[in-house]
Scaffold this motif. Sequence first.
Motif, short mmCIF file in Angstrom:
data_model
loop_
_atom_site.label_atom_id
_atom_site.label_comp_id
_atom_site.label_asym_id
_atom_site.label_seq_id
_atom_site.Cartn_x
_atom_site.Cartn_y
_atom_site.Cartn_z
N ASP A 1 0.83 -1.21 0.00
CA ASP A 1 0.00 0.00 0.00
C ASP A 1 0.86 1.26 0.00
O ASP A 1 0.56 2.23 -0.70
N ILE A 2 1.93 1.27 0.78
CA ILE A 2 2.84 2.42 0.81
C ILE A 2 3.47 2.62 -0.57
O ILE A 2 3.56 3.75 -1.06
N ALA A 3 3.88 1.53 -1.21
CA ALA A 3 4.49 1.63 -2.54
C ALA A 3 3.49 2.17 -3.56
O ALA A 3 3.85 2.99 -4.41
N TRP A 4 2.24 1.75 -3.48
CA TRP A 4 1.22 2.23 -4.41
C TRP A 4 0.93 3.72 -4.18
O TRP A 4 0.85 4.50 -5.13
N LYS A 5 0.80 4.13 -2.92
CA LYS A 5 0.57 5.55 -2.61
C LYS A 5 1.75 6.40 -3.10
O LYS A 5 1.54 7.49 -3.65
N ALA A 6 2.95 5.90 -2.91
CA ALA A 6 4.14 6.63 -3.38
C ALA A 6 4.13 6.75 -4.90
O ALA A 6 4.45 7.81 -5.45
N GLN A 7 3.73 5.67 -5.58
CA GLN A 7 3.68 5.71 -7.04
C GLN A 7 2.67 6.75 -7.52
O GLN A 7 2.97 7.54 -8.42
N LEU A 8 1.49 6.75 -6.92
CA LEU A 8 0.47 7.73 -7.31
C LEU A 8 0.97 9.15 -7.07
O LEU A 8 0.83 10.02 -7.93
#
Length: 188
Positions: free
Chosen positions: A163-170
């Motif tokens: 989830d952290i990686a996805w939020k960072a990507q967005l």
Amino acid sequence: NINYRGTANWSQKHLRWLTELVLPHPAQHIVLQEFLHTINERISRLERLDNELTHHVHQWRYYPVVKAIQAMRGVRLLVATGVVAELGDLSRFDHPRKLMSYLGLVPSEHSSGGKRHIGAITKCGNGRARRLLVEGAHTYRYAANISTDMQKRQEGLPKDIIDIAWKAQLRLCKRYKKMIAKGKHYNL
């Protein structure tokens, strides 16, 4: 004048194209064959070194951190291993700003009186780790998505890391688009 019309230089398709070239002079053909032989040797060497790194990094005490960092877009085994090897224990940075400062990825500032001028990044700190992260950051110029390769890298990781990686990507993809819209050069 000989030009390659494909899209990716040094891909398998490009190397096949180079082997099929017909050059006007036999000496040119010999030199081209020597160059291609050197390139193939170097590619084989890189594959051997990658295999060795993969084998040894799985036994490293920091492997869980290396695995977790690979959840990020643009960060595969080589970049993750390099960053962790350069930075060591990441828990010594109690805030992300301190890590970014250590890497020299914070803007420089020139202040005098009431004036404040923010400049380019300071580039002080660990240059090797900074270079690896900047290299990985170039992937954020494309729209946010989860590729099959990234899905494989994220297998077995806790949901909160994914989830952290996805939020960072967005966040980073959005920030890139905003900076480009303001006229920032894509390489900066």
